[in-house]
Design a protein around this motif. Sequence first.
Motif, PDB file in Angstrom:
ATOM      1  N   VAL A   1     -34.415 -19.669  36.862  1.00  0.00           N
ATOM      2  CA  VAL A   1     -34.795 -19.583  35.451  1.00  0.00           C
ATOM      3  C   VAL A   1     -36.233 -20.066  35.258  1.00  0.00           C
ATOM      4  CG1 VAL A   1     -34.210 -20.310  33.116  1.00  0.00           C
ATOM      5  CG2 VAL A   1     -32.382 -19.904  34.777  1.00  0.00           C
ATOM      6  N   ASP A   2     -36.600 -21.131  35.970  1.00  0.00           N
ATOM      7  CA  ASP A   2     -37.969 -21.652  35.866  1.00  0.00           C
ATOM      8  C   ASP A   2     -38.985 -20.602  36.310  1.00  0.00           C
ATOM      9  OD1 ASP A   2     -36.976 -24.047  34.978  1.00  0.00           O
ATOM     10  OD2 ASP A   2     -37.088 -25.045  36.937  1.00  0.00           O
ATOM     11  N   HIS A   3     -38.716 -19.930  37.412  1.00  0.00           N
ATOM     12  CA  HIS A   3     -39.636 -18.898  37.903  1.00  0.00           C
ATOM     13  C   HIS A   3     -39.728 -17.742  36.903  1.00  0.00           C
ATOM     14  CE1 HIS A   3     -40.960 -20.262  41.811  1.00  0.00           C
ATOM     15  NE2 HIS A   3     -39.722 -20.618  42.133  1.00  0.00           N
ATOM     16  N   MET A   4     -38.591 -17.370  36.329  1.00  0.00           N
ATOM     17  CA  MET A   4     -38.610 -16.297  35.336  1.00  0.00           C
ATOM     18  C   MET A   4     -39.460 -16.688  34.128  1.00  0.00           C
ATOM     19  SD  MET A   4     -35.675 -14.703  32.923  1.00  0.00           S
ATOM     20  CE  MET A   4     -36.046 -16.007  31.776  1.00  0.00           C
TER      21      MET A   4
ATOM     22  N   ASP B   1     -21.597 -19.257  38.403  1.00  0.00           N
ATOM     23  CA  ASP B   1     -23.018 -19.526  38.571  1.00  0.00           C
ATOM     24  C   ASP B   1     -23.864 -18.548  37.761  1.00  0.00           C
ATOM     25  OD1 ASP B   1     -22.536 -21.635  40.270  1.00  0.00           O
ATOM     26  OD2 ASP B   1     -22.741 -20.442  42.105  1.00  0.00           O
ATOM     27  N   ALA B   2     -23.445 -17.289  37.729  1.00  0.00           N
ATOM     28  CA  ALA B   2     -24.174 -16.279  36.953  1.00  0.00           C
ATOM     29  C   ALA B   2     -24.148 -16.638  35.468  1.00  0.00           C
ATOM     30  CB  ALA B   2     -23.573 -14.899  37.182  1.00  0.00           C
ATOM     31  N   LYS B   3     -23.002 -17.116  34.994  1.00  0.00           N
ATOM     32  CA  LYS B   3     -22.890 -17.512  33.589  1.00  0.00           C
ATOM     33  C   LYS B   3     -23.756 -18.734  33.304  1.00  0.00           C
ATOM     34  CE  LYS B   3     -18.313 -15.536  32.679  1.00  0.00           C
ATOM     35  NZ  LYS B   3     -16.884 -15.805  32.392  1.00  0.00           N
ATOM     36  N   TYR B   4     -23.846 -19.636  34.267  1.00  0.00           N
ATOM     37  CA  TYR B   4     -24.721 -20.814  34.116  1.00  0.00           C
ATOM     38  C   TYR B   4     -26.172 -20.371  33.948  1.00  0.00           C
ATOM     39  CZ  TYR B   4     -27.326 -25.023  35.338  1.00  0.00           C
ATOM     40  OH  TYR B   4     -28.214 -26.059  35.331  1.00  0.00           O
ATOM     41  N   VAL B   5     -26.605 -19.438  34.801  1.00  0.00           N
ATOM     42  CA  VAL B   5     -27.973 -18.912  34.710  1.00  0.00           C
ATOM     43  C   VAL B   5     -28.181 -18.212  33.361  1.00  0.00           C
ATOM     44  CG1 VAL B   5     -29.615 -17.244  35.671  1.00  0.00           C
ATOM     45  CG2 VAL B   5     -28.311 -18.738  37.184  1.00  0.00           C
ATOM     46  N   ALA B   6     -27.199 -17.443  32.925  1.00  0.00           N
ATOM     47  CA  ALA B   6     -27.306 -16.743  31.637  1.00  0.00           C
ATOM     48  C   ALA B   6     -27.462 -17.746  30.485  1.00  0.00           C
ATOM     49  CB  ALA B   6     -26.070 -15.859  31.418  1.00  0.00           C
ATOM     50  N   ASP B   7     -26.692 -18.804  30.523  1.00  0.00           N
ATOM     51  CA  ASP B   7     -26.801 -19.830  29.473  1.00  0.00           C
ATOM     52  C   ASP B   7     -28.168 -20.487  29.483  1.00  0.00           C
ATOM     53  OD1 ASP B   7     -24.212 -19.341  28.658  1.00  0.00           O
ATOM     54  OD2 ASP B   7     -23.347 -20.984  29.826  1.00  0.00           O
TER      55      ASP B   7
ATOM     56  N   PHE C   1     -31.371  -8.523  33.983  1.00  0.00           N
ATOM     57  CA  PHE C   1     -30.090  -8.341  34.664  1.00  0.00           C
ATOM     58  C   PHE C   1     -29.801  -9.576  35.517  1.00  0.00           C
ATOM     59  CE2 PHE C   1     -29.639  -3.403  34.997  1.00  0.00           C
ATOM     60  CZ  PHE C   1     -29.480  -3.336  33.628  1.00  0.00           C
ATOM     61  N   ILE C   2     -28.573 -10.060  35.455  1.00  0.00           N
ATOM     62  CA  ILE C   2     -28.141 -11.171  36.294  1.00  0.00           C
ATOM     63  C   ILE C   2     -26.960 -10.686  37.135  1.00  0.00           C
ATOM     64  CG2 ILE C   2     -27.233 -13.516  36.360  1.00  0.00           C
ATOM     65  CD1 ILE C   2     -28.503 -13.955  33.593  1.00  0.00           C
ATOM     66  N   SER C   3     -27.121 -10.765  38.429  1.00  0.00           N
ATOM     67  CA  SER C   3     -26.031 -10.336  39.314  1.00  0.00           C
ATOM     68  C   SER C   3     -25.602 -11.498  40.199  1.00  0.00           C
ATOM     69  CB  SER C   3     -26.480  -9.149  40.180  1.00  0.00           C
ATOM     70  OG  SER C   3     -27.588  -9.513  40.980  1.00  0.00           O
TER      71      SER C   3
ATOM     72  N   LEU D   1     -39.207   0.003  46.034  1.00  0.00           N
ATOM     73  CA  LEU D   1     -39.634  -1.305  46.564  1.00  0.00           C
ATOM     74  C   LEU D   1     -38.785  -2.433  45.967  1.00  0.00           C
ATOM     75  CD1 LEU D   1     -43.515  -0.824  46.395  1.00  0.00           C
ATOM     76  CD2 LEU D   1     -41.997  -0.412  48.349  1.00  0.00           C
ATOM     77  N   ALA D   2     -37.566  -2.097  45.620  1.00  0.00           N
ATOM     78  CA  ALA D   2     -36.671  -3.031  44.933  1.00  0.00           C
ATOM     79  C   ALA D   2     -35.313  -3.025  45.607  1.00  0.00           C
ATOM     80  CB  ALA D   2     -36.541  -2.642  43.459  1.00  0.00           C
ATOM     81  N   ALA D   3     -34.508  -4.016  45.234  1.00  0.00           N
ATOM     82  CA  ALA D   3     -33.177  -4.143  45.811  1.00  0.00           C
ATOM     83  C   ALA D   3     -32.205  -4.672  44.785  1.00  0.00           C
ATOM     84  CB  ALA D   3     -33.215  -5.081  47.022  1.00  0.00           C
ATOM     85  N   SER D   4     -30.923  -4.443  45.041  1.00  0.00           N
ATOM     86  CA  SER D   4     -29.847  -4.955  44.204  1.00  0.00           C
ATOM     87  C   SER D   4     -30.104  -4.581  42.731  1.00  0.00           C
ATOM     88  CB  SER D   4     -29.693  -6.465  44.410  1.00  0.00           C
ATOM     89  OG  SER D   4     -28.540  -6.949  43.778  1.00  0.00           O
ATOM     90  N   MET D   5     -29.878  -5.513  41.805  1.00  0.00           N
ATOM     91  CA  MET D   5     -30.000  -5.136  40.400  1.00  0.00           C
ATOM     92  C   MET D   5     -31.442  -5.079  39.933  1.00  0.00           C
ATOM     93  SD  MET D   5     -26.640  -6.326  38.326  1.00  0.00           S
ATOM     94  CE  MET D   5     -26.777  -4.879  37.291  1.00  0.00           C
ATOM     95  N   GLY D   6     -32.399  -5.488  40.799  1.00  0.00           N
ATOM     96  CA  GLY D   6     -33.796  -5.187  40.499  1.00  0.00           C
ATOM     97  C   GLY D   6     -33.996  -3.683  40.549  1.00  0.00           C
TER      98      GLY D   6
END
Length: 251
Positions: free
Chosen positions: A220-223, A245-251, A236-238, A123-128
Motif C-alpha cells: 500500500v505504501d508503494h502504491m 490478506d487481500a481484504k486487509y490490503v483493500a481496507d 485490482f487486488i489479487s 510486459l505484465a503479469a497476473s492481474m496487472g
Amino acid sequence: MSYTIVTDSCSNLPESIIDEYDLVVLPMVFMVDGKEYTSYLKGEVTDLKQFYTMMREGKVITTSLPNQMEARKTIASLLEAGSDVLYLGFSSALSSTYEAIKILCDDLANDYPERTLMTVDTLAASMGEGLMVVKAAERKNQGASIEELHDWVQNNRLNYCHWFTVDDLNHLKRGGRVSPATAFFGTMLNIKPVLHVDDEGHLIPMGKVRGRKASLDALVDHMAQTAINPKEQVIFISHGDSEADAKYVAD
C-alpha cells in the motif's frame, strides 16, 4: 469491422469479467508430478484450493504454454466467423507464451489475408495484465478501432504498476527466482520480499521487510508513492489463497 480481444489465463480474470467484456482466454497448462492440468476452461470452475494445497505440500509444479493446436483452433474460429483479433499477452520476459502466440497469429494471417491480426506484449503479469485487458476492453466498447486500441495499449503499457509479495520464499526458490541460501535465511528470519514488475516485464525485488503484515503494508505504501490520482483509478487486488490478506490490503 468487429474484432475480439484475446488474452491468456495468466491475466487471472474471473469469469464474470470475461463474460462482461466478451473476452477470449487461452488457457495456460501446468504439470504436477507429471500430470497435466489446464488453468482455465470456459464455464468451468478451476479448483484453486487443490492447486495451492499441492504447492504447500512441496509438489513439483511446472508451467507450460497454451496448447498450440487448441490456441490455433480458437483463434481460427474467430477469423472464420468474420472477427479480427487483437491478442494481449503475458510478459515475454517471464514466459515464451507471447512469442508462441505471435508466431501462430503471423501464420494465421497468411491463411486469412482478409482479416487483421495484431498482438501486444503487455510486459505484465497476473492481474496487472488483467487490468490492462479490462481497460483495453472498455476502450473497445467506446468505439476504438483495432488499430487504435493496439497503439493505445502499446503506448500505455508502462503506466501500470504491479506491487506484490510472497509469504513463503521456498516457492520462489523452486521457480529459480531466489537462491536456496536466500530462501533458507529469509525463512529463518521471517523476511518477506516486496517485488515489482519492471519496464521490461521482469520480476524484480524492491525491498525486504520482516513479517507478513509489514509486507502487506509495504504494498500500500508503494502504491501511495507511485499512483497518480489514485482515487480516480481502478486498482485490482489479487491473492493466492489468502483472501483475508487481500481484504486487509483493500481496507
